[in-house]
Write an enzyme that holds these catalytic residues in place. Structure first.
Site, PDB file in Angstrom:
ATOM      1  N   LYS A  42       0.968  -1.367   0.261  1.00 55.25           N
ATOM      2  CA  LYS A  42      -0.107  -0.149  -0.018  1.00 55.25           C
ATOM      3  C   LYS A  42       0.868   1.143   0.143  1.00 55.25           C
ATOM      4  CE  LYS A  42      -3.473  -2.654   2.237  1.00 55.25           C
ATOM      5  NZ  LYS A  42      -4.639  -2.624   3.026  1.00 55.25           N
TER       6      LYS A  42
ATOM      7  N   HIS B  83      -8.429  -3.119  -6.165  1.00 54.50           N
ATOM      8  CA  HIS B  83      -8.597  -3.412  -4.842  1.00 54.50           C
ATOM      9  C   HIS B  83      -9.619  -2.517  -4.321  1.00 54.50           C
ATOM     10  CE1 HIS B  83      -7.286  -2.922  -0.650  1.00 54.50           C
ATOM     11  NE2 HIS B  83      -6.424  -4.044  -0.747  1.00 54.50           N
TER      12      HIS B  83
ATOM     13  N   GLU C 165      -9.716  -0.531  -1.795  1.00 56.43           N
ATOM     14  CA  GLU C 165      -9.391   0.745  -1.690  1.00 56.43           C
ATOM     15  C   GLU C 165      -9.587   2.008  -2.729  1.00 56.43           C
ATOM     16  OE1 GLU C 165      -5.886   0.029   0.534  1.00 56.43           O
ATOM     17  OE2 GLU C 165      -6.943  -0.894   2.214  1.00 56.43           O
TER      18      GLU C 165
ATOM     19  N   GLY D 137      -1.729  -7.652   3.281  1.00 58.03           N
ATOM     20  CA  GLY D 137      -1.616  -6.219   3.562  1.00 58.03           C
ATOM     21  C   GLY D 137      -0.500  -6.126   4.465  1.00 58.03           C
ATOM     22  N   GLY D 138      -0.813  -5.543   5.617  1.00 59.76           N
ATOM     23  CA  GLY D 138      -0.303  -5.001   6.784  1.00 59.76           C
ATOM     24  C   GLY D 138       0.745  -6.138   7.262  1.00 59.76           C
TER      25      GLY D 138
HETATM   26  C1  PEP Z   1      -5.191  -5.882   1.245  1.00 61.03           C
HETATM   27  O1  PEP Z   1      -5.264  -4.530   1.406  1.00 61.03           O
HETATM   28  O2  PEP Z   1      -5.079  -6.188   0.303  1.00 61.03           O
HETATM   29  C2  PEP Z   1      -5.210  -6.593   2.681  1.00 61.03           C
HETATM   30  C3  PEP Z   1      -5.337  -7.981   2.543  1.00 61.03           C
HETATM   31  O3  PEP Z   1      -4.865  -6.114   3.634  1.00 61.03           O
HETATM   32  P1  PEP Z   1      -4.769  -6.738   5.255  1.00 61.03           P
HETATM   33  O4  PEP Z   1      -3.810  -7.782   5.183  1.00 61.03           O
HETATM   34  O5  PEP Z   1      -4.065  -5.540   5.977  1.00 61.03           O
HETATM   35  O6  PEP Z   1      -6.058  -6.772   5.702  1.00 61.03           O
END
Ligand code: PEP
Length: 250
Positions: free
Chosen positions: A29, A108, A110, A235-236
């Site tokens: 991200k 995505h 977001e 993600g995180g």
């Molecule tokens: C993502 O944004 O694609 C995602 C899976 O984030 P997280 O793993 O932080 O939930």
């Protein structure tokens, strides 16, 4: 966790990613777009397996160069729905490809939410990505509101119908329930199995389907052991080398 009263007959075969095993994708991200990102990439350089990292645009070329002899692949987090021209701030699929990327994340949640991206735009981006020689990783998933209204399959069907371009080329789908992204909430394994089964059935089981949403080293093994799950989009938990490596080793 309750399931909806929609039956999903298991009339599909599990498409595998072959000898490479399950695919692990890290979506950084808007983080680590500088020296910290290069350091993270260096910490992952010796990883073996089917792994893709998606840093911010600012360091794509440097990371791709750094990883040129590694088995790790590089992807971008988005690309434009236009080929070239007066689109201030946008980055085209061919620019992403020439930065050294092999993959691009599209649709995505977001981007769908913050930049009002529609499934039709995702489809255009995916077609341009394929033309540029990239593998599009197309995200679909229901919101909390859709989930509570029992509309998960309806939403997934519409997103799949409208986002995937007509092609015989390689595409990867990522199922990411929006309510699970960055929230620490993870659906039950049965729910993941059922939604992945639905996506496979809707797409003629032509594409690998990844799960994404709050994947960590604690839940990765259980999620990756579901046969319908071809890998995970993280993600995180992809921002710390140690945690990401634990997920890959799962
Ligand atoms: C993502 O944004 O694609 C995602 C899976 O984030 P997280 O793993 O932080 O939930």
């Amino acid at each position: 966790m309750a399931f909806y009263a929609i039956s999903v007959p298991y009339r599909y075969h599990i498409i595998s990613l072959g000898a490479m095993g399950k695919l692990i994708v890290g979506n950084w991200k808007m983080n680590k777009g500088d020296e910290a990102g290069l350091q993270l990439a260096k910490n992952l350089i010796d990883l073996k397996g089917n792994v893709v990292i998606c840093p911010p645009y600012t360091i794509l070329r440097e990371v791709a160069h750094l990883l040129r002899d590694a088995s790790l692949k590089v992807g971008a987090q988005d690309c434009s729905s236009h080929e070239e021209g007066s689109y201030t701030g946008e980055v085209s699929a061919s620019m992403v490809k020439s930065s050294g990327c092999s993959y691009v994340i599209l649709g995505h949640s977001e981007v769908r939410t913050h930049r009002k991206e529609t499934s039709q735009m995702v489809q255009k981006k995916a077609a341009l990505a394929l033309e540029a020689g990239l593998i599009p990783l197309i995200c679909v998933g229901e919101t909390r509101q859709d989930y509570e209204a029992g509309k998960t399959f309806e939403v997934l069907k519409s997103q799949l119908d409208l986002s995937i371009p007509e092609t015989t080329q390689e595409i990867i789908i990522a199922y990411e329930p929006v309510w699970a992204i960055g929230t620490g909430l993870v659906p039950s394994l049965e729910y993941i199995e059922k939604t992945h089964g639905f996506i496979r059935q809707m797409t003629g089981d032509k594409y690998p389907v990844l799960y994404g949403g709050s994947v960590t080293s604690k839940n990765a093994q259980a999620i990756l052991s579901i046969p319908e799950v071809s890998g995970v989009l993280v993600g995180g938990a992809s921002l710390q080398a140690e945690e990401f490596i634990k997920i890959i080793n799962a």
